[in-house]
Design an enzyme around this catalytic site. Structure first.
Site, PDB file in Angstrom:
ATOM      1  N   ASP A  32      44.034  41.946  45.381  1.00 49.72           N
ATOM      2  CA  ASP A  32      43.674  40.852  44.477  1.00 49.72           C
ATOM      3  C   ASP A  32      44.709  39.723  44.528  1.00 49.72           C
ATOM      4  O   ASP A  32      45.885  39.947  44.815  1.00 49.72           O
ATOM      5  CB  ASP A  32      43.561  41.405  43.041  1.00 49.72           C
ATOM      6  CG  ASP A  32      42.782  40.473  42.129  1.00 49.72           C
ATOM      7  OD1 ASP A  32      42.099  39.566  42.636  1.00 49.72           O
ATOM      8  OD2 ASP A  32      42.869  40.646  40.896  1.00 49.72           O
ATOM      9  N   ARG A  44      40.523  28.135  48.269  1.00 55.58           N
ATOM     10  CA  ARG A  44      40.509  29.591  48.081  1.00 55.58           C
ATOM     11  C   ARG A  44      40.283  30.334  49.402  1.00 55.58           C
ATOM     12  O   ARG A  44      40.839  31.409  49.632  1.00 55.58           O
ATOM     13  CB  ARG A  44      39.430  29.991  47.070  1.00 55.58           C
ATOM     14  CG  ARG A  44      39.742  29.584  45.637  1.00 55.58           C
ATOM     15  CD  ARG A  44      38.607  29.987  44.707  1.00 55.58           C
ATOM     16  NE  ARG A  44      38.390  31.434  44.719  1.00 55.58           N
ATOM     17  CZ  ARG A  44      39.057  32.299  43.952  1.00 55.58           C
ATOM     18  NH1 ARG A  44      39.964  31.869  43.092  1.00 55.58           N
ATOM     19  NH2 ARG A  44      38.804  33.589  44.035  1.00 55.58           N
ATOM     20  N   HIS A  66      41.889  33.884  51.292  1.00 53.84           N
ATOM     21  CA  HIS A  66      41.184  35.038  51.864  1.00 53.84           C
ATOM     22  C   HIS A  66      41.599  35.251  53.326  1.00 53.84           C
ATOM     23  O   HIS A  66      41.805  36.379  53.765  1.00 53.84           O
ATOM     24  CB  HIS A  66      39.669  34.845  51.770  1.00 53.84           C
ATOM     25  CG  HIS A  66      39.169  34.787  50.352  1.00 53.84           C
ATOM     26  ND1 HIS A  66      39.535  35.715  49.404  1.00 53.84           N
ATOM     27  CD2 HIS A  66      38.352  33.907  49.712  1.00 53.84           C
ATOM     28  CE1 HIS A  66      38.959  35.420  48.251  1.00 53.84           C
ATOM     29  NE2 HIS A  66      38.245  34.322  48.408  1.00 53.84           N
ATOM     30  N   VAL A  69      30.389  44.710  43.790  1.00 51.54           N
ATOM     31  CA  VAL A  69      29.010  44.313  43.473  1.00 51.54           C
ATOM     32  C   VAL A  69      29.004  43.109  42.540  1.00 51.54           C
ATOM     33  O   VAL A  69      28.016  42.377  42.481  1.00 51.54           O
ATOM     34  CB  VAL A  69      28.175  45.478  42.859  1.00 51.54           C
ATOM     35  CG1 VAL A  69      27.859  46.540  43.888  1.00 51.54           C
ATOM     36  CG2 VAL A  69      28.859  46.086  41.651  1.00 51.54           C
ATOM     37  N   TRP A 106      29.299  38.893  43.928  1.00 48.23           N
ATOM     38  CA  TRP A 106      28.183  37.986  44.245  1.00 48.23           C
ATOM     39  C   TRP A 106      28.097  36.835  43.252  1.00 48.23           C
ATOM     40  O   TRP A 106      27.418  35.832  43.506  1.00 48.23           O
ATOM     41  CB  TRP A 106      26.848  38.743  44.231  1.00 48.23           C
ATOM     42  CG  TRP A 106      26.704  39.786  45.300  1.00 48.23           C
ATOM     43  CD1 TRP A 106      26.800  41.136  45.140  1.00 48.23           C
ATOM     44  CD2 TRP A 106      26.434  39.579  46.697  1.00 48.23           C
ATOM     45  NE1 TRP A 106      26.605  41.776  46.344  1.00 48.23           N
ATOM     46  CE2 TRP A 106      26.375  40.833  47.316  1.00 48.23           C
ATOM     47  CE3 TRP A 106      26.242  38.426  47.484  1.00 48.23           C
ATOM     48  CZ2 TRP A 106      26.136  40.992  48.677  1.00 48.23           C
ATOM     49  CZ3 TRP A 106      25.997  38.592  48.842  1.00 48.23           C
ATOM     50  CH2 TRP A 106      25.941  39.864  49.421  1.00 48.23           C
ATOM     51  N   LEU A 158      43.864  58.544  60.356  1.00 51.71           N
ATOM     52  CA  LEU A 158      43.538  57.949  59.048  1.00 51.71           C
ATOM     53  C   LEU A 158      42.049  57.606  58.910  1.00 51.71           C
ATOM     54  O   LEU A 158      41.443  57.059  59.829  1.00 51.71           O
ATOM     55  CB  LEU A 158      44.353  56.649  58.897  1.00 51.71           C
ATOM     56  CG  LEU A 158      44.087  55.818  57.638  1.00 51.71           C
ATOM     57  CD1 LEU A 158      44.763  56.446  56.426  1.00 51.71           C
ATOM     58  CD2 LEU A 158      44.588  54.379  57.817  1.00 51.71           C
ATOM     59  N   ARG A 204      47.298  47.878  42.728  1.00 49.97           N
ATOM     60  CA  ARG A 204      46.603  46.601  42.508  1.00 49.97           C
ATOM     61  C   ARG A 204      47.620  45.482  42.616  1.00 49.97           C
ATOM     62  O   ARG A 204      48.677  45.525  41.969  1.00 49.97           O
ATOM     63  CB  ARG A 204      45.905  46.539  41.146  1.00 49.97           C
ATOM     64  CG  ARG A 204      45.147  45.207  40.986  1.00 49.97           C
ATOM     65  CD  ARG A 204      44.164  45.193  39.860  1.00 49.97           C
ATOM     66  NE  ARG A 204      43.336  43.985  39.965  1.00 49.97           N
ATOM     67  CZ  ARG A 204      42.114  43.850  39.487  1.00 49.97           C
ATOM     68  NH1 ARG A 204      41.552  44.839  38.849  1.00 49.97           N
ATOM     69  NH2 ARG A 204      41.438  42.731  39.634  1.00 49.97           N
ATOM     70  N   ARG A 263      43.769  45.981  35.363  1.00 50.01           N
ATOM     71  CA  ARG A 263      42.434  46.546  35.168  1.00 50.01           C
ATOM     72  C   ARG A 263      41.918  47.167  36.463  1.00 50.01           C
ATOM     73  O   ARG A 263      42.458  46.922  37.539  1.00 50.01           O
ATOM     74  CB  ARG A 263      41.446  45.505  34.616  1.00 50.01           C
ATOM     75  CG  ARG A 263      41.351  44.244  35.427  1.00 50.01           C
ATOM     76  CD  ARG A 263      40.302  43.285  34.860  1.00 50.01           C
ATOM     77  NE  ARG A 263      40.356  42.015  35.555  1.00 50.01           N
ATOM     78  CZ  ARG A 263      41.038  40.944  35.131  1.00 50.01           C
ATOM     79  NH1 ARG A 263      41.696  40.989  33.995  1.00 50.01           N
ATOM     80  NH2 ARG A 263      41.055  39.833  35.839  1.00 50.01           N
ATOM     81  N   SER A 319      38.538  47.051  37.415  1.00 50.60           N
ATOM     82  CA  SER A 319      37.452  46.235  37.995  1.00 50.60           C
ATOM     83  C   SER A 319      36.425  47.068  38.774  1.00 50.60           C
ATOM     84  O   SER A 319      36.037  46.707  39.885  1.00 50.60           O
ATOM     85  CB  SER A 319      38.034  45.120  38.883  1.00 50.60           C
ATOM     86  OG  SER A 319      38.894  44.294  38.139  1.00 50.60           O
ATOM     87  N   GLU A 358      47.838  57.852  40.271  1.00 49.07           N
ATOM     88  CA  GLU A 358      48.973  57.112  39.709  1.00 49.07           C
ATOM     89  C   GLU A 358      48.702  55.626  39.919  1.00 49.07           C
ATOM     90  O   GLU A 358      48.370  55.198  41.035  1.00 49.07           O
ATOM     91  CB  GLU A 358      50.275  57.508  40.429  1.00 49.07           C
ATOM     92  CG  GLU A 358      50.689  58.934  40.196  1.00 49.07           C
ATOM     93  CD  GLU A 358      50.992  59.227  38.722  1.00 49.07           C
ATOM     94  OE1 GLU A 358      51.535  58.337  38.044  1.00 49.07           O
ATOM     95  OE2 GLU A 358      50.668  60.338  38.263  1.00 49.07           O
TER      96      GLU A 358
HETATM   97  C1  IPE Z   1      38.357  43.127  42.355  1.00 50.85           C
HETATM   98  O1  IPE Z   1      38.914  41.867  42.203  1.00 50.85           O
HETATM   99  C2  IPE Z   1      37.471  43.178  43.568  1.00 50.85           C
HETATM  100  C3  IPE Z   1      38.160  43.117  44.843  1.00 50.85           C
HETATM  101  C4  IPE Z   1      39.455  43.101  45.034  1.00 50.85           C
HETATM  102  C5  IPE Z   1      37.299  43.113  46.003  1.00 50.85           C
HETATM  103  P1  IPE Z   1      38.247  40.733  41.298  1.00 50.85           P
HETATM  104  O2  IPE Z   1      39.109  39.546  41.430  1.00 50.85           O
HETATM  105  O3  IPE Z   1      36.823  40.595  41.663  1.00 50.85           O
HETATM  106  O4  IPE Z   1      38.344  41.379  39.845  1.00 50.85           O
HETATM  107  P2  IPE Z   1      38.328  40.695  38.418  1.00 50.85           P
HETATM  108  O5  IPE Z   1      37.122  39.803  38.361  1.00 50.85           O
HETATM  109  O6  IPE Z   1      39.597  39.913  38.274  1.00 50.85           O
HETATM  110  O7  IPE Z   1      38.285  41.832  37.459  1.00 50.85           O
HETATM  111  C1  IPE Z   2      40.747  39.135  45.986  1.00 49.66           C
HETATM  112  O1  IPE Z   2      41.263  37.905  45.647  1.00 49.66           O
HETATM  113  C2  IPE Z   2      39.656  39.043  47.027  1.00 49.66           C
HETATM  114  C3  IPE Z   2      38.317  39.411  46.541  1.00 49.66           C
HETATM  115  C4  IPE Z   2      38.004  39.716  45.317  1.00 49.66           C
HETATM  116  C5  IPE Z   2      37.269  39.414  47.515  1.00 49.66           C
HETATM  117  P1  IPE Z   2      40.542  36.942  44.597  1.00 49.66           P
HETATM  118  O2  IPE Z   2      39.596  36.064  45.322  1.00 49.66           O
HETATM  119  O3  IPE Z   2      39.949  37.739  43.496  1.00 49.66           O
HETATM  120  O4  IPE Z   2      41.774  36.101  44.073  1.00 49.66           O
HETATM  121  P2  IPE Z   2      42.048  35.629  42.581  1.00 49.66           P
HETATM  122  O5  IPE Z   2      41.999  36.857  41.724  1.00 49.66           O
HETATM  123  O6  IPE Z   2      40.983  34.650  42.234  1.00 49.66           O
HETATM  124  O7  IPE Z   2      43.412  35.033  42.628  1.00 49.66           O
HETATM  125 MG    MG Z   3      40.670  38.364  41.723  1.00 48.34          MG
END
Ligand code: IPE
Ligand code: IPE
Ligand code: MG
Length: 278
Positions: free
Chosen positions: A35, A48, A52, A81, A84, A146, A204, A210, A212, A223
């Site tokens: 994340d 953004r 990625h 999920v 989207w 792995l 995380r 969280r 998620s 852990e």
């Molecule tokens: C969780 O991250 C999903 C992935 C890392 C693929 P999100 O960025 O989607 O989670 P929330 O919305 O902050 O909970």
């Molecule tokens: C995680 O990074 C990648 C995916 C959820 C696919 P984010 O895109 O959620 O990045 P933030 O949380 O907005 O910084």
């Molecule tokens: Mg995120």
């Protein structure tokens, strides 16, 4: 452990950290909620999508390091999920990157004896992605190292619902629907990760406290390790630090320490403690 140390410069911070780990107490399964890509990009005034893209290298490093450490399974949360809900252009960027990763990384997965798998509602993916994914999974299926689970269009709740529906379908086909009962083993055996150990460590990045909707069933006793580092900055030191922190944990699984300290002579034992009568 040796396989990793050989690739690190002796005396470097990574080498020192890796050497300080106990090879006998590494997690069998590591889950990662990758994340913070968007915030990483934002902090650099980049779109953004750039975040990625920068998140691909830490994936490569994490996969390779876990393979060298003889970890059994690594599950990376790549697309939920719920993802989207994001703007269509961002979703498209994520799918483009996944296809790029699959095409580019199969050779690397083969070199490192890694078996690729995908978990999630895969039948909802586009046929192009599905084809690429199936090809990479088939190419690496004969490897013995792995297991890399990519969680794509994944939700922990949908996984449990899918498992329950599969159990019902199987019972119906076998004509045993009337006396169907589920237990923890039968449910676990119908999850996408059936047959693999449950995660011992869940990492995380980006500081969010969280889950998620990630591996809800399987992380019952994982852990949890949250780092403030955004995913694109997650390097080998950050991963080794997570493993170090994991090895300091006292995992009790509802019990007590493996070798309990006997009560001191003047410490009251349970029989001697008066309990409330109500
Ligand atoms: C969780 O991250 C999903 C992935 C890392 C693929 P999100 O960025 O989607 O989670 P929330 O919305 O902050 O909970
Ligand atoms: C995680 O990074 C990648 C995916 C959820 C696919 P984010 O895109 O959620 O990045 P933030 O949380 O907005 O910084
Ligand atoms: Mg995120």
């Amino acid at each position: 452990m040796q396989a990793l140390l050989q690739t690190l410069k002796p005396g470097s911070p990574e080498w020192v950290l890796a050497r300080s780990l106990d090879p006998a107490r590494l997690p069998s399964h590591i889950g990662v909620i990758m994340d913070g890509n968007g915030r990483w990009a934002n902090s650099r005034s980049l779109p953004r999508a750039a975040g990625h893209k920068a998140g691909v290298e830490p994936v490569r490093m994490t996969v390779e390091t876990c393979a060298r450490l003889n970890v059994h399974s690594l599950t990376l949360y790549a697309f939920s999920v719920e993802n989207w809900k994001r703007p269509r252009t961002e979703v498209e960027t994520l799918w483009r990157l996944l296809r790029y990763y699959l095409r580019k990384e199969v050779a690397h997965l083969m070199q490192n004896n890694i078996r690729l798998r995908a978990i999630g509602r895969l039948d909802e993916l586009s046929s192009e992605i599905r084809k690429e994914l199936d090809a990479a999974i088939a190419t690496t299926a004969g490897n013995s190292g792995l297991i890399l689970n990519l969680a794509i269009n994944y939700g922990g709740r949908t996984e449990i619902v899918d498992a329950v529906n599969r159990i019902i379908d199987e019972a119906r086909r076998a004509g045993r629907l009337d006396d169907l009962k589920v237990d923890e083993d039968s449910l676990g055996n119908h999850l996408y990760t059936a047959g693999q150990p449950e995660p011992d460590l869940l990492i995380r990045t980006s500081g969010e406290m969280r889950i998620s909707n990630f591996l809800l069933w399987q992380i019952a006793y994982a852990e949890l390790y949250v780092t403030e580092t955004y995913w694109p900055d997650f390097n080998r030191i950050a991963l080794l630090e997570a493993l170090k922190a994991y090895q300091k944990r006292d995992r009790r699984f509802g019990g007590i320490r493996q070798a309990p300290v006997p009560p001191a002579a003047d410490e009251p034992v349970l029989e001697a403690v008066s309990l409330p009568t109500r």
